[in-house]
Design an enzyme around this catalytic site. Structure first.
Site, short mmCIF file in Angstrom:
data_model
loop_
_atom_site.label_atom_id
_atom_site.label_comp_id
_atom_site.label_asym_id
_atom_site.label_seq_id
_atom_site.Cartn_x
_atom_site.Cartn_y
_atom_site.Cartn_z
N ARG A 83 0.86 -0.91 -0.25
CA ARG A 83 -0.13 0.05 0.27
C ARG A 83 0.89 1.40 -0.03
NH1 ARG A 83 -3.36 2.89 4.69
NH2 ARG A 83 -4.17 4.42 3.77
N GLU A 176 -7.88 8.01 6.24
CA GLU A 176 -8.50 9.39 7.44
C GLU A 176 -8.60 10.04 7.24
OE1 GLU A 176 -5.35 8.37 11.24
OE2 GLU A 176 -5.00 6.03 10.59
N ASN A 323 -8.76 1.82 9.25
CA ASN A 323 -6.51 1.16 9.87
C ASN A 323 -6.76 1.55 11.55
OD1 ASN A 323 -6.22 1.92 7.63
ND2 ASN A 323 -5.38 3.81 8.35
N TYR A 326 -5.32 1.18 18.76
CA TYR A 326 -5.40 1.14 20.46
C TYR A 326 -7.07 0.69 20.57
CZ TYR A 326 -6.90 6.32 19.29
OH TYR A 326 -7.36 7.09 18.67
C1 GBH Z 1 -2.69 6.76 11.29
O1 GBH Z 1 -3.49 6.54 11.79
C2 GBH Z 1 -1.39 7.00 10.18
O2 GBH Z 1 -2.90 7.07 8.35
C3 GBH Z 1 -0.14 7.25 9.32
O3 GBH Z 1 0.20 7.60 8.56
C4 GBH Z 1 0.28 7.33 10.72
O4 GBH Z 1 2.04 6.96 10.49
C5 GBH Z 1 0.00 5.93 12.13
O5 GBH Z 1 -0.72 6.27 11.61
C6 GBH Z 1 1.06 5.98 13.26
O6 GBH Z 1 1.02 7.13 13.65
O7 GBH Z 1 -2.26 14.02 17.79
O8 GBH Z 1 -3.77 12.50 20.55
O9 GBH Z 1 -4.56 13.89 18.70
C7 GBH Z 1 -3.31 6.52 13.03
C8 GBH Z 1 -4.91 7.19 14.18
C9 GBH Z 1 -5.36 9.10 14.59
C10 GBH Z 1 -2.81 8.32 15.43
C11 GBH Z 1 -4.76 11.07 15.70
C12 GBH Z 1 -3.00 9.51 16.41
C13 GBH Z 1 -3.59 11.74 17.00
C14 GBH Z 1 -3.76 12.04 18.66
N1 GBH Z 1 -4.48 8.51 14.63
N2 GBH Z 1 -4.31 10.12 16.90
S1 GBH Z 1 -3.75 13.61 18.77
#
Ligand code: GBH
Length: 505
Positions: A83, A176, A323, A326
């Site tokens: 991907r 996302e 995706n 957690y």
């Molecule tokens: C993914 O999102 C992304 O699609 C990818 O590009 C990235 O590399 C991967 O995560 C790993 O990080 O800053 O405390 O508000 C995962 C879902 C949603 C996780 C937003 C982080 C922000 C938390 N993401 N979240 S905060």
């Protein structure tokens, strides 16, 4: 544990797609090469204080030059699906397709040809957050606030289908949407860094702040329409001849009640997933936003679709993408909070009512490890959308201390192997015991890369990238383990000496 004794005998279907994932700005580098124009991330990383350590994606993994080696490495590991995302500004530096960049087209053709020659199927995300700068710098509303983005994205998507569709058979419109709308237009911590949800120091200079969460709803609305229009183009013009598939990729955590005897907490978990996954996927499946959102979001901030729009949106997918990383506990408060996703009137927490931590932390403070949550989420999706075809497009973990560890220590990433093993086992149970229709799984990420606000200081890769020494790659133990899984199509044996999940509980 019984699970791990029996799991090694459990085979996935022969057609199950195992893959690894990346995204253009996170791996490519070559930011000012080959006729590529600036994207909103090129601007954003230059604002002091926005990215940890002042890192940028200007070089990142240098995939722009090193892709032949990466393809060879994947082939050696037996990875059959890759991907990746296209950089819109590399293909269409001015944004629109009337002036395309031949060097950009050549680059992606070269990558795709190398993949196909190695027996690896390319899965292409059209938009993984790197909007061409030209579409953000406008006198009228910039970026995804502008309804013109629906036609602009369609023009870009149409160009990609036409140019690459004879070879690319799997398309993902957006990665996302909630991340790049809430984080970029609500919290202001992703490009273009606008804040409409609350006032923080970094927001003030953007002219945002103060208004209650308007822009994330406007941008989300436009993104959903842009998705639907591009899918309509694919289905009407290309699908019959190209015979590919298209969908959207939406992230969601799984939520558990902070107090399992409290019905409000229990209900709030469903509400929370509805706001996270249902926000984008309900329109695609049912043609409209979830009722819960319509009822809970005040001041008409949630926009409405016209009847024609509903018709276009409904059914605009061949598969659902998810995706997942957690899980969190949810406590119903009845009050509107300030964090993104506040509208469910509930707080998310790492600890429950009795002070129990949901699971160990990764290297990223948002990532608490709870493998059973993956099974829970897959079941939630299966039930809400009546047994859809699902692809897991991202799942993975950062290992505490890994970034500062010496190379040899970082390569021994048993913590990551355990994460994958436990999460994949739960996915397997969702498939074989619960009957969820999961068709494929992509590990995030193939290799360490530019982790947005965390810069290069947080690593999610199955392959180590040495940023100090010409981006040299080293396969980590998790990469070898995953290779074994793919080749046997079975979860490799559990190592009973390393039961970190058990110990941490
Ligand atoms: C993914 O999102 C992304 O699609 C990818 O590009 C990235 O590399 C991967 O995560 C790993 O990080 O800053 O405390 O508000 C995962 C879902 C949603 C996780 C937003 C982080 C922000 C938390 N993401 N979240 S905060």
């Amino acid at each position: 544990r019984d699970d791990f004794v029996t799991c090694r005998h459990k085979k996935f279907g022969d057609d199950f797609k195992w893959g690894t994932a990346t995204a253009s700005y996170q791996v490519e580098g070559g930011w000012n090469e080959g006729g590529r124009s600036r994207s909103i991330w090129d601007d954003f990383v230059e604002i002091p204080g926005r990215i940890d350590n002042g890192d940028t994606g200007q070089v990142a993994d240098d995939f722009y030059h090193k892709y032949p080696q990466d393809v060879a490495m994947m082939q050696k590991l037996g990875i059959k699906n890759f991907r990746m995302s296209f950089s819109w500004s590399r293909l269409l530096p001015q944004g629109s397709s009337d002036k395309f960049n031949q060097q950009g087209v050549d680059f992606y053709n070269n990558v795709i040809d190398a993949l196909l020659a190695a027996g690896i199927e390319p899965w292409v995300t059209l938009y993984h957050w790197d909007l061409p700068k030209v579409y953000n710098d406008q006198t009228d509303q910039g970026g995804w606030l502008n309804r013109n983005m629906i036609d602009r994205f369609n023009d870009y998507a149409d160009f990609c289908f036409k140019t690459f569709g004879s070879k690319v058979k799997k398309w993902i419109t957006f990665n996302e949407p909630q991340s790049f709308t809430w984080l970029a237009y609500g919290l202001g911590i992703h490009a273009p860094g606008r804040c409409s949800s609350y006032q923080a120091d970094h927001c003030l200079k953007d002219g945002g702040g103060g208004n209650t969460q308007t822009e994330p709803y406007i941008t989300s609305h436009i993104v959903i329409l842009a998705h639907a229009k591009a899918v309509q183009t694919y289905k009407q013009v290309y699908q019959a001849t190209q015979k590919g598939e298209i969908g959207m990729d939406v992230a969601s955590a799984f939520y558990l009640p902070s107090d399992q005897d409290n019905q409000d907490d229990i209900d709030a978990c469903d509400t929370k997933m509805t706001f996270e996954y249902g926000f984008y996927v309900d329109p695609l499946v049912f043609g409209d936003y979830p009722d819960k959102m319509k009822n809970l979001i005040s001041d008409n901030r949630l926009l409405t679709f016209t009847d024609d729009e509903k018709k276009m949106i409904k059914g605009s997918f061949d598969f659902l993408g998810v995706n997942h990383y957690y899980s969190k506990y949810i406590q119903y408060t009845g009050k509107v909070g300030r964090d993104y996703g506040d509208d469910p009137r509930a707080e998310q927490n790492d600890y429950n009512k009795t002070g129990h931590l949901i699971g160990p932390y990764a290297d990223s403070n948002w990532l608490t490890i709870y493998p059973e949550g993956f099974r829970g989420l897959l079941n939630w999706i299966d039930k809400r959308y009546s047994h859809p075809k699902i692809y897991v497009f991202e799942n993975g973990v950062s290992v505490p201390g890994e970034s500062k560890a010496p190379l040899l220590t970082a390569l021994k990433d048993q913590f990551r192997i355990n994460y994958y093993k436990d999460y994949i086992l739960n996915m397997e149970k969702a498939i074989s015991e619960d009957g969820v229709d999961v068709r494929g799984y992509f590990a995030w990420a193939l290799m360490d890369n530019f982790e947005w606000t965390n810069g290069l200081g947080v690593r999610f890769g199955m392959v180590y990238v040495d940023y100090q020494n010409s981006q040299t790659r080293y396969v980590k133990n998790s990469g070898l383990w995953y290779s074994q899984l793919i080749q046997s199509n079975t979860i490799p044996d559990y190592n009973p000496n390393l039961k970190f999940i058990e110990e941490a509980k």
